[in-house]
Design an enzyme around this catalytic site. Sequence first.
Site, PDB file in Angstrom:
ATOM      1  N   ASP A 123       0.858  -1.179   0.000  1.00  0.00           N
ATOM      2  CA  ASP A 123       0.000   0.000   0.000  1.00  0.00           C
ATOM      3  C   ASP A 123       0.904   1.242   0.000  1.00  0.00           C
ATOM      4  OD1 ASP A 123      -2.151   1.583  -0.095  1.00  0.00           O
ATOM      5  OD2 ASP A 123      -2.772   1.308   1.982  1.00  0.00           O
ATOM      6  N   THR A 131      -7.672  -9.251   5.198  1.00  0.00           N
ATOM      7  CA  THR A 131      -8.291 -10.583   5.291  1.00  0.00           C
ATOM      8  C   THR A 131      -9.440 -10.693   4.305  1.00  0.00           C
ATOM      9  OG1 THR A 131     -10.009  -9.993   6.904  1.00  0.00           O
ATOM     10  CG2 THR A 131      -7.846 -10.639   7.786  1.00  0.00           C
TER      11      THR A 131
END
Lengths: 534, 63
Positions: A123, A131
């Site tokens: 990121d 998840t």
Amino acid sequence: MWCAQCRFAPGESGAPQGMAWCDMTRLFGIETEYGITIDEVDKVDVVEESMQLIRCYQQGAFVPLWDYRLENPRRDERGFEVKNLLNDADEKVHLQQDRKRKIPFKELKSDLIIYNGSRFYNDHTHPEYSTGECTSLFELVAQDKAGERIVDICAQRRTEMLDQGVVRMYKNNTDFEGHSYGCHENYLMDRSVPFERILQGLLLFFPTRQIFCGAGKVGVEREDRAPIYQLSQRAEFFEVIASVDTMHKRPVVNTRDEPHADAAQYRRLHVIVGDANMSEYITALKVGSTALVIDLIEAGCLPDYQLKDPIAAMKNIARDQSYAWLVEVEGPGHRLIPAVEIQDAFLALARREFAGRDRETDWVLSAWEDVIEKLRRDPMDLVGVCDWVTKKWLIDSFCEAEDLAWDNPDDLFWMQSQDLEYSNVDRDAGLYYLLESQGQMVRLVGDDEVAAAMSEPPSGTRAYFRGRSLEKFGDYVSSINWDRIVFKRNGRQHAVDMKLLVDEERVVRYNEVLDRSETLESFLEALDKVERRP
Amino acid sequence: MDKVLQFERRTKPVDPGGPGPGDDGDGGPARPKVERPDTRDLLRRMRRVDPNQARRYRQRTGE
């Protein structure tokens, strides 16, 4: 189909009476950005290192599959779109430098989908593990811990590749110098609920829930830099009530509108206000209690309180060294009440409305009550349960043994180093894991379940469909996102829209088709029949 | 009892549906009862943490 927790099928002989499922019914998930550093390297290029770490997950060459065209983080729940997301001044300078990098965007992001249905990617400045969607709290805990293990394994592999230094990964939210990164929760919720009611509930719940789910932090890194112990790592970074931004002027309620589901029916509540938790118990309680509060918001059933200043309340609670956690509520006169009372009011309503609904709800109600009782009586009774309490106990013990002083800057750095090591995901090095190995941390899942979750998707959700599709027919996948998979075969593309895969019956049908299918052709043909079935 | 013996206890996962550690035996969900651990091993480990680790740990703002 089996319930992952009680191991019974609904209605099967021996299944819990009156509780068709053990797990909760709402979809939720956790995204965690990890801090990254390399011992013996003074200036780590976190962008490059985050990319390299992600790539250590796989054996072969990276093939970019993630479809970014379906993402739009600028769309606001309140019905508008902002031109740009805000960055802090420091980050703007970094971004200008990043533009000169020669690495193509998709290569830099190194976006991976893992067979367990999770997303693992860079990121930009942090390795992030998101998840897959879960409906069971305990499965979510296993999936979250699986993320830690995967990150740790990648760090070990990366260390082996380097000439010098050890790659260390931290599941924390701050570098103690004013940079913060997130642990975000996602909850699917009913679109028809008025946004004002969502605000009303969350502006009361979020500032006060940190009394049990804060991760704890040594020092204040903004404003006065006071040498004190705070309940939460993130509390001091929040400045506005609601906005779509997540990096600058952070809001208590984030309004990003990316439902990853039928937008007419659902919102995805993107929660950025929480800390990353090492404690399994607190991860489950944080998500479970929040899910119940969303149930209450949807039902239009909320405590009769309103915080006068939710942002001030958040910061004051985090910094309150007396643990009285008094907050000012609206109303005549100057009325202060303990944050514990507000949590108790939410709990009472949740108990009244939802007790007995399913076994995980009952677990949350019981755990919530127990934690509130202990916070009221003596928070230190929660050593081994709450992260902030456990960390405080560690730091206090260390200060006493080493005669450290909070007002000595060198001592404070050593304390912050201990704070950091609590969240080190290396199970041989991290202080949390030292406590866990000694049997001192309450656990909800076994090591075998965590190991399984590293490759097994959560049951009964579309994460199963996503992960298993990639495992079985990955050679034919040309692009993927949370809510769409595109297969390419003989020059033709077949897009499977997963936006509707939040309905339990449909998920069951899709997952059954996937399990039965031997070839991509039979799979797509069977899916088509399922869709055409009345 | 020698406090070091407390470290012999192993972590046990809680069965989310059944009694857990510290459960009062009423068949309800787990209620944690955690004893405060002995600190000797912990302090030994904590002394090995580099005092400057946090000073060197510099990240960028994330989402």
